[in-house]
Write a protein that holds these residues in place. Sequence first.
Motif, PDB file in Angstrom:
ATOM      1  N   PHE A 198     -15.274 -62.917  -9.089  1.00  0.00           N
ATOM      2  CA  PHE A 198     -14.653 -61.724  -9.831  1.00  0.00           C
ATOM      3  C   PHE A 198     -13.649 -62.158 -10.424  1.00  0.00           C
ATOM      4  CE2 PHE A 198     -16.708 -59.285  -5.940  1.00  0.00           C
ATOM      5  CZ  PHE A 198     -17.296 -58.490  -6.680  1.00  0.00           C
ATOM      6  N   GLN A 199     -12.692 -63.082 -10.502  1.00  0.00           N
ATOM      7  CA  GLN A 199     -11.839 -63.502 -11.193  1.00  0.00           C
ATOM      8  C   GLN A 199     -12.311 -64.079 -12.558  1.00  0.00           C
ATOM      9  OE1 GLN A 199      -9.601 -66.110  -8.622  1.00  0.00           O
ATOM     10  NE2 GLN A 199      -7.736 -64.611  -8.438  1.00  0.00           N
ATOM     11  N   LYS A 200     -13.281 -64.952 -12.220  1.00  0.00           N
ATOM     12  CA  LYS A 200     -13.932 -65.727 -13.796  1.00  0.00           C
ATOM     13  C   LYS A 200     -14.600 -64.426 -14.456  1.00  0.00           C
ATOM     14  CE  LYS A 200     -14.862 -70.062 -11.983  1.00  0.00           C
ATOM     15  NZ  LYS A 200     -15.881 -71.147 -11.576  1.00  0.00           N
ATOM     16  N   VAL A 201     -15.250 -63.494 -14.176  1.00  0.00           N
ATOM     17  CA  VAL A 201     -15.776 -62.307 -14.718  1.00  0.00           C
ATOM     18  C   VAL A 201     -14.830 -61.149 -15.191  1.00  0.00           C
ATOM     19  CG1 VAL A 201     -18.131 -62.802 -14.134  1.00  0.00           C
ATOM     20  CG2 VAL A 201     -16.909 -61.112 -12.766  1.00  0.00           C
ATOM     21  N   GLU A 202     -13.545 -61.433 -14.860  1.00  0.00           N
ATOM     22  CA  GLU A 202     -12.365 -60.605 -15.103  1.00  0.00           C
ATOM     23  C   GLU A 202     -12.567 -59.098 -14.529  1.00  0.00           C
ATOM     24  OE1 GLU A 202     -11.352 -60.922 -19.241  1.00  0.00           O
ATOM     25  OE2 GLU A 202     -11.592 -63.082 -19.320  1.00  0.00           O
ATOM     26  N   VAL A 203     -12.849 -59.150 -13.242  1.00  0.00           N
ATOM     27  CA  VAL A 203     -12.904 -57.931 -12.628  1.00  0.00           C
ATOM     28  C   VAL A 203     -11.528 -57.908 -11.812  1.00  0.00           C
ATOM     29  CG1 VAL A 203     -14.116 -56.373 -11.060  1.00  0.00           C
ATOM     30  CG2 VAL A 203     -15.549 -57.733 -12.543  1.00  0.00           C
TER      31      VAL A 203
END
Length: 390
Positions: A287-292
Motif C-alpha cells: 500500500f505504501q508503494k502505490v501511495e494508498v
Amino acid sequence: MAEVSRSQVEKALEAVIYPGSDKNIVALGMVSEIFIADGKAYFSITVPADKASEMEPLRLAAERAAKGVEGIVGAVVALTADRKPGQQQPAPPRPAAAPGRPAAGPGRPAAAPGRPATQPGSSKVGVPGVKSIIAVASGKGGVGKSTTSVNLALGLQSLGLKVGMLDADIYGPSLPRLLKISGRPKQQEDRIILPMENYGLKVMSMGFLVDEEAAMIWRGPMVQSALMQMLREVAWGDLDVLVLDMPPGTGDAQLTIAQQVPLAGAVIVSTPQDLALADARKGITMFQKVEVPLLGVVENMSYFIAPDTGARYDIFGHGGAKAEAERIGVPFLGEVPLTIAIRELSDAGTPVVVADPNGPQAAIYRDIAEKVWARIGTSERKAAPKIVFE
C-alpha cells in the motif's frame, strides 16, 4: 433455466473474427477456459500487448456472442495480453461515456451527474454515490480479517454513517455467511445489480453469484474484471463508506484495487505472532508503494479471555502489531481479544456489534471505527496522489 455447456459458448465465439484476419478467436487459441455459473459465462481473450488498447470492440463482440447463447443471461469477458520482459504495459482503455454525456478525455473524466467520480488530483475512477472507499487487508489468511471487516463496517454504521461492503475475496468469499445473507441479487432493467442487504449494510459478494462449494479457478485478468464489475456495476446508492474485504496477501486483486480505485485508505489486520507480522509488513509495503494512505493496524486475537474464569492468556504473544505500527509510524487502531463469543456469533452470521451492542467486544470495534473515520477525514483533506507508470 436450461443447462448450458462450455462447448455451446465456444461454438458461438467462433463467429467472432479477429480484426485483420479471416480466422476466429477460438481457432486462433485466444479464448481461455470458459467458466459458467448461474447462467453467466466467464472467460478471457488473450491479445497482442501492443494492440490491447484497440481490442475493446473485439471484447464487446465476444460478450454479445456469449450472451446470444440460449440459457446465458450475462457474460464477464476480460482482455489479457502476454507481455515480454521490458515491454511497457499499455494504458487501460477509458470507460465508455453514458448516453447523453461527453466521453471521458483529458480534463473531462467520466463522472456521475452531480458527483465527481474521481478523487481530486487522481486519475482513478471512483464509484458514483460513494464518498469514501476503504480496504481492510491482511498479509496472510486466518487472522480474522473478514470478521474484523464486518464488525468495523457495523461500527461505522453505529456512528450514523451509510455503509456498504464489497467482498473482494473472489476465491474465498466470506460475507454471505458472516452476515447471514442468502439468495441471488436482482438486476435492474439497465442490468445494474442490486446489492443484497442485512443489518442495514448493502453487500455484494461473488458468494451470491456462485454456489458455496464452487471452486473459482480463474486467472488474474478474470478476477480483475469481476472485481471491477462488482464495484462499479452495482446500485450502491448514496454511501458514506464502502468497506472492501480484501483477499489475503499481495496478489492481482490487491494491486487491481490499489491501482484503479480511489481508496481513502487501508486498514491492516494482523495477529501478534512474528509470522503474521512478517506477512503484514508485506501488505503495508504494498500500500505504501502505490501511495494508498494507511489508516492503521488492528491486532486481532490479541489475547484470550477464559470464559469460565475470566483470566487472560497471551496465546499468540501480545503487542507485536502495536510495536510494529509504532516502528513504521502507522497508527495503531486497537486490540481485539480472542473470545468464544466473537467466534460463535460470526459463525452464526450475527456479528458481535449487532448481537451484543453493549458488550465489551462491540465497544472495541466501535472505538476502532471512530479512529478509522477520523483518519478518513484527515486523508481526504489531502489531495490524493497520482500514480504514474514509467
